[in-house]
Enzyme design. Structure first.
Site, short mmCIF file in Angstrom:
data_model
loop_
_atom_site.label_atom_id
_atom_site.label_comp_id
_atom_site.label_asym_id
_atom_site.label_seq_id
_atom_site.Cartn_x
_atom_site.Cartn_y
_atom_site.Cartn_z
CG ASP A 8 -2.01 1.00 1.19
OD1 ASP A 8 -2.20 1.62 0.14
OD2 ASP A 8 -2.70 1.15 2.22
CG ASP A 102 -3.67 3.94 -3.23
OD1 ASP A 102 -4.50 3.08 -3.59
OD2 ASP A 102 -3.90 4.79 -2.35
CD GLU A 103 -5.70 -0.90 -1.43
OE1 GLU A 103 -5.37 -1.67 -0.49
OE2 GLU A 103 -6.77 -0.24 -1.41
#
Length: 362
Positions: A8, A102-103
């Site tokens: 993350d 983003d993850e």
């Protein structure tokens, strides 16, 4: 036994802004437009100290931290950084399941680059991300996706947390039940009414008891309380729908749902910022006090190009419910479906707060 990573990026949008503008480093940065209808896309860790969080109304963020620096989002730059990070993931494993810009989950049971352990792989990935993008990431290492996702939040920012198979029970036992995905405020209260506050407490209930009260979700709770999650990491899973919903503390009439519909539309729209695909169909979901589930949907000629257009259609769908005015509702949800790849002519679901340009259902 699988070896799963959940990686993350730390305060991703805000971190990209601080990376690209040294004057922002160390300052409370809020990625959002100013204005009464704007919501926070991201907040730097300096801003989070003041209680600012994603999806919060921008006016509230400004009240919490009058000195915050508001930066309008630049999704083209965020997506470019995300592509760099994705390439680093794919250098270490073909089994990469992106959850957003983003993850992502990675299965590194058999990594492409020789490594002594999953933890070493996580460290190597984080080091490459820092070196090649100037950004930081946190990682959770565990035997399954459920545990890895919880673990990645444990040593944020810029940290790693490992849950080994022998540690699963001890790790989970003291956790609040709210840490289990799917356990929101309403479910947490229902469990509290049963005397269940921690995962350890939840483990005292049998699967039959949980299923009797909560159906299939009860069976899933039983598994999660024991650290069981058999879901594989699935690459190439394009987004099909994005939605947000809420269960009310008390049942409400239809005419009192506007505020919730607008708030949930903003939350769902913000979530669309994290995908390259475009949603076309607007969906309104309602559950009555008697647990009757209804959905209403509308597909305009072109995908909604702004939050204002999305909200307008969602509110128009409320007028198509068609039940008596005396009906009370316990849940409302707003979402976008019919996602497809972006085309050159798309207005793009890029402008969060532009004036509406799309029609609404008659």
């Amino acid at each position: 036994m699988r070896k799963i990573l959940h990686i993350d990026m730390d305060a991703f949008y805000a971190s990209v802004e601080q990376r690209d503008d040294p004057a922002l480093r160390g300052r409370p940065v809020v990625v959002a437009w100013r204005g009464g209808r704007s919501v926070v896309c991201a907040a730097s860790y300096e801003a989070r100290v003041f209680g600012i969080r994603s999806a919060m109304p921008a006016v509230r963020a400004e009240r919490l931290c009058p000195d915050a620096v508001f930066v309008p989002p630049d999704f083209a730059r965020y997506k470019a950084a995300s592509r760099q990070v994705r390439e680093i993931f794919l250098a270490h494993s073909d089994l990469v399941e992106p959850l957003s810009l983003d993850e992502a989950f990675l299965d590194v049971t058999a990594p492409k680059i020789p490594s002594p352990s999953a933890t070493a792989t996580a460290q190597a990935i984080r080091a490459r991300i820092r070196e090649e993008t100037g950004l930081t990431a946190s990682a959770g290492v565990a035997p399954n996706k459920f545990l890895a996702k919880i673990a990645s939040d444990w040593n944020k920012p810029d940290g790693v947390f490992v849950v080994r198979p022998a540690q699963v029970e001890a790790f989970l036992t003291p956790l609040p039940v709210g840490r289990i995905p799917g356990v929101g405020r309403v479910m947490e209260k229902k469990l509290a009414d049963l005397g269940i506050a921690t995962v350890g407490d939840l483990r005292t209930l049998t699967v039959e008891e949980l299923a009797a009260r909560f159906g299939s979700f009860g069976a899933r709770l039983h598994q999660r309380a024991r650290g069981i999650d058999e879901r594989p990491v699935e690459p190439h899973q394009p987004v099909q729908s994005i939605s947000a919903e809420d269960t009310f503390e008390r049942d409400l009439p239809l005419q009192e749902l506007d505020e919730a519909i607008v708030r949930l539309a903003e939350k769902a729209w913000l979530a669309t910022r994290k995908t390259d695909r475009v949603g076309r169909t607007v969906v309104l979901k309602l559950k009555t006090a008697r647990f009757r589930l209804l959905t209403r949907s509308y597909t305009p000629d072109a995908p909604p190009s702004s939050l204002a257009a999305f909200v307008r259609i969602a509110l128009a769908l409320r007028d198509r419910v068609g039940l008596p005015a005396s009906t009370r509702y316990r849940l409302v949800g707003v979402g976008l479906g019919g996602f497809r790849e972006r085309e050159p002519g798309d207005a793009g679901q890029q402008a969060l707060f532009a004036s509406p340009t799309d029609g609404a259902p008659d």
